[in-house]
Write an enzyme that holds these catalytic residues in place. Structure first.
Site, short mmCIF file in Angstrom:
data_model
loop_
_atom_site.label_atom_id
_atom_site.label_comp_id
_atom_site.label_asym_id
_atom_site.label_seq_id
_atom_site.Cartn_x
_atom_site.Cartn_y
_atom_site.Cartn_z
CB THR A 121 -0.91 0.02 1.24
OG1 THR A 121 -1.58 1.28 1.35
CG2 THR A 121 -0.10 -0.20 2.52
CG ASP A 122 -1.10 4.93 -1.08
OD1 ASP A 122 -1.67 4.27 -0.19
OD2 ASP A 122 -1.68 5.78 -1.77
CD GLU A 123 -3.43 3.54 4.30
OE1 GLU A 123 -3.36 3.68 5.54
OE2 GLU A 123 -4.43 3.08 3.72
CE1 TYR A 148 -3.06 -2.42 5.61
CE2 TYR A 148 -3.44 -0.08 5.27
CZ TYR A 148 -3.25 -1.35 4.76
OH TYR A 148 -3.25 -1.55 3.40
CE LYS A 152 0.33 -4.71 2.98
NZ LYS A 152 0.19 -6.08 2.41
#
Length: 332
Positions: A121-123, A148, A152
């Protein structure tokens, strides 16, 4: 790579990938999914039985994973705990699935020299200021802000280390926010659509200025397939469709698309540590691998998504009441 093992393939993004692969290639697909609340058998209904199998199990089950990886040509790893609100309320499942689960998978892929693609993810990059002219690239330092995104980020680093230390045949992709069919009603866009369809007002975190770079799940699927077939081992590719919109605009577009006044929504308490803005630079994926999104127009993709939820109430209705009750208890 005719035999694909797709972890988390009964979830939102994974199920879209399975549908896309079976419709556009000759590959066979085995889905490994634990079928938690986010996994749904109905998302895989109607797939060809001669090319598709669902195995219910946990990616932390090393014996099960080893046998499946040994009999497949490639692993596409979607399985993850992914909802930020849930990670703030109970971080432990995110450590178990996102870190330990990924470890089990890459150990099996290393043992059997199986091609591995890791979905991220870009997060993991944190967030950008609203007026920052830059976008995330594969060189952007990691700066996760939630349980989260930090788990990741940890799983990404495990894959990178296994490539360097053990020769794992792996690639990584970091994607922006997905939308489209089969997305759980706890997520932002389907929550607002299904609220309006039920005659209820949408809910907007804070002032709604937070910006996300939206991509239709079909475009994510085509990008992953492109990386799997053409990507350079050890490399990271960012997937995005230049779909930056703030949450307020998205809610107003949903209301307008469903024939409601653009201001017919309620503000609710903002999420703790809510990232301001995500933006993806996908030029490497486009220039080096020749990928282009189909839904380059967000308005068209959103209209397609609204139509799907309107036509598939039997899919989302069973989870709606429990989801809204949970949000209400949290003041959201």
């Amino acid at each position: 790579m005719s035999r694909l093992l797709v972890t988390g393939g009964a979830g939102f993004i994974g199920s879209n990938f399975v549908h896309y692969v079976l419709a556009n290639t000759d590959h066979t697909v085995t889905v490994l999914d634990k079928l938690t609340y986010a996994g749904n058998r109905a998302s895989l209904a109607g797939l060809p039985e001669d090319r598709f199998e669902l195995v219910v199990g946990d990616i932390q089950d090393a014996e099960l994973v080893d046998g499946l990886v040994a009999s497949h040509d490639a692993v596409v790893h979607y399985a993850a705990e992914s909802h930020n609100d849930n990670s703030l309320n109970d971080p432990r499942p995110f450590l178990d699935t996102n870190i330990i689960g990924t470890y089990v998978l890459i150990e099996a892929a290393r043992k059997h020299n199986t091609r591995f693609h890791h979905i991220s993810t870009d997060e993991v990059y944190g967030d950008l200021e609203l007026d920052d002219p830059n976008k995330f690239t594969s060189e952007t330092p990691y700066n996760p802000s939630s349980p989260y995104s930090s788990t990741k980020a940890g799983s990404d680093l495990l894959v990178r280390a296994w490539v360097r230390s053990f020769g794992l045949q792996a690639t990584i992709s970091n994607c922006s926010n997905n939308y489209g069919p089969y997305q759980h009603v706890e997520k932002f866009i389907p929550r607002q659509i299904t609220n309006v369809l039920r005659g209820e007002r949408p809910k907007l975190y804070g002032t709604g200025e937070n910006v996300r770079d939206w991509i239709h799940a079909n475009d994510h699927s085509s990008a992953v397939l492109t990386i799997l077939e053409k990507g350079v081992i050890g490399e990271t590719y960012l997937i995005g469709a230049d779909g930056e919109k703030n949450n307020k605009d998205v809610v107003e577009m949903i209301l307008e698309g469903l024939g409601q006044p653009r201001d017919a929504y309620d503000h609710v308490n903002d999420r703790p540590g809510h990232d301001l803005r995500y933006a993806i630079d996908s030029s490497r994926l486009r220039n080096e691998l020749g990928w282009e999104p189909q839904f380059s127009n967000f308005e068209a993709g959103l209209a397609d998504t609204i139509a799907w939820y309107r036509e598939n109430e039997a899919w989302w209705a069973p989870e709606k009441d429990a989801t809204e009750a949970k949000y209400k208890s949290q003041g959201q």
